[in-house]
Design a protein around this motif. Structure first.
Motif, PDB file in Angstrom:
ATOM      1  N   VAL A  78     -11.075   0.948   2.117  1.00  0.00           N
ATOM      2  CA  VAL A  78      -9.735   0.375   2.002  1.00  0.00           C
ATOM      3  C   VAL A  78      -9.661  -0.954   2.748  1.00  0.00           C
ATOM      4  CG1 VAL A  78      -7.302   0.688   2.594  1.00  0.00           C
ATOM      5  CG2 VAL A  78      -8.601   2.582   1.644  1.00  0.00           C
TER       6      VAL A  78
ATOM      7  N   LEU B  63      -1.372  -1.305  -4.106  1.00  0.00           N
ATOM      8  CA  LEU B  63      -2.509  -0.400  -3.977  1.00  0.00           C
ATOM      9  C   LEU B  63      -2.004   1.038  -3.878  1.00  0.00           C
ATOM     10  CD1 LEU B  63      -5.691  -0.297  -3.413  1.00  0.00           C
ATOM     11  CD2 LEU B  63      -5.036  -0.071  -1.003  1.00  0.00           C
TER      12      LEU B  63
ATOM     13  N   LEU C   3      -8.578  -4.664   1.218  1.00  0.00           N
ATOM     14  CA  LEU C   3      -7.430  -5.415   1.710  1.00  0.00           C
ATOM     15  C   LEU C   3      -7.804  -6.754   2.343  1.00  0.00           C
ATOM     16  CD1 LEU C   3      -5.396  -2.487   3.324  1.00  0.00           C
ATOM     17  CD2 LEU C   3      -4.958  -3.614   1.139  1.00  0.00           C
TER      18      LEU C   3
ATOM     19  N   VAL D 237       0.060  -6.414   4.836  1.00  0.00           N
ATOM     20  CA  VAL D 237       0.132  -5.167   4.075  1.00  0.00           C
ATOM     21  C   VAL D 237       1.441  -4.473   4.427  1.00  0.00           C
ATOM     22  CG1 VAL D 237      -0.902  -2.911   3.652  1.00  0.00           C
ATOM     23  CG2 VAL D 237      -2.376  -4.895   4.007  1.00  0.00           C
TER      24      VAL D 237
ATOM     25  N   ALA E  99       0.871  -1.181   0.000  1.00  0.00           N
ATOM     26  CA  ALA E  99       0.000   0.000   0.000  1.00  0.00           C
ATOM     27  C   ALA E  99       0.903   1.224   0.000  1.00  0.00           C
ATOM     28  CB  ALA E  99      -0.912   0.006   1.218  1.00  0.00           C
TER      29      ALA E  99
END
Length: 299
Positions: free
Chosen positions: A220, A208, A224, A230, A187
């Motif tokens: 979001v 992302l 995810l 992440v 991300a």
């Protein structure tokens, strides 16, 4: 990205006679186009950033649509009080362009580097925060800022990164620039989207991009959900930027399953003078270091 930004500024001035640009003695070539087509709608106020923000607020009260420009280390950091009181308290739709965010001005030292702008602006009411990665994201961020009744901050980092977005965007919502096979997602935002996307492509990960950090979209979390890990990559302090915003959003939604790692600027000043990549390397964010650190987190 700067080429498209120059065109967007000139096009906005032609379309709206109330659109006016103020610069704190920065930008130069960026404003060549507006000086050619609408010179009366451009004003260089000199090295007087606080005055520039207050002047923009006064113009906004009179019906103008001001855009103010400076290096991020000065706009918004040097003028934070004026942004808070003169613009945001009065809820004026002023666009604030902070150029050279992060470590771009590596050779000019800590005084011209800026890794805390998002963190400083996020708590202030009535302001949107954008961090586009390329010309495509910049355009949709700029148009959204023009349409907003609130102030908007557009953060411009390393503008000569390769373009990433391959399709037209309808809004500034987070979107995948790469779809991978595994359960790990990078991300990222702004200048770090391009290197992150390349690493994601190489390692088969998803990537992302988050062009708007405030207001932050709660969706979001749902985007995810397919992932277990992440890794947030940003050219901003690890405190108060994308990583902090994402963790706050996940916590408020009750999401506790995701493991989140933060790769951002460390809480210290750069110590040596060198190239942009050299400055990034002091914080473990050069392209080579990023690849190595992400690979390490995958083990």
């Amino acid at each position: 990205m700067r080429t498209r930004l120059s065109s967007l500024i000139a096009e906005s001035a032609v379309a709206d006679p109330n659109f006016i640009v103020l610069s704190g003695d920065h930008g130069y070539m960026l404003f060549d186009k507006i000086r050619q087509v609408r010179p009366q709608q451009f004003l260089n106020v000199g090295i007087a950033e606080q005055l520039m923000v207050s002047l923009a607020a006064g113009l906004g009260r009179q019906g103008f649509r001001p855009l103010i420009y400076g290096l991020a280390a000065f706009v918004p950091i040097r003028v934070l009080e004026q942004i808070k009181i003169d613009i945001c308290f009065s809820r004026l739709p002023v666009i604030i362009l902070g150029d050279g965010a992060g470590l771009v001005y590596s050779t000019l030292g800590a005084s011209h580097q800026c890794g805390e702008d998002i963190a400083c602006l996020r708590p202030i009411p009535n302001i949107n925060i954008y961090s586009p990665c390329d010309a495509m994201e910049l355009e949709i961020c700029f148009q959204e800022a023009l349409a907003s009744v609130d102030a908007s901050y557009i953060r411009i980092g390393k503008s000569d990164r390769p373009p990433v977005v391959e399709h037209a965007l309808l809004n500034t919502s987070p979107h995948f620039v790469r779809k991978g096979r595994g359960n790990v997602c990078l991300a990222t935002t702004g200048s770090m989207v391009s290197p992150s996307a390349m690493i994601a492509q190489e390692l088969g990960l998803s990537c992302l991009s988050v062009p708007r950090l405030k207001p932050f979209e709660d969706k979001v979390g749902s985007m995810l959900k397919p992932f277990k890990t992440v890794i947030v990559v940003e050219e901003h302090s690890q405190h108060g930027g994308l990583a902090s915003t994402l963790l706050e959003s996940l916590a408020s939604s009750g999401e506790r399953r995701l493991k989140v790692h933060s790769l951002g600027l460390e809480a210290r000043f750069t110590e040596r003078c060198g190239s942009y990549q050299f400055a990034l390397s002091e914080h473990g964010l050069s392209a080579t270091q990023l690849r190595k650190r992400i690979k390490g987190l995958l083990k």
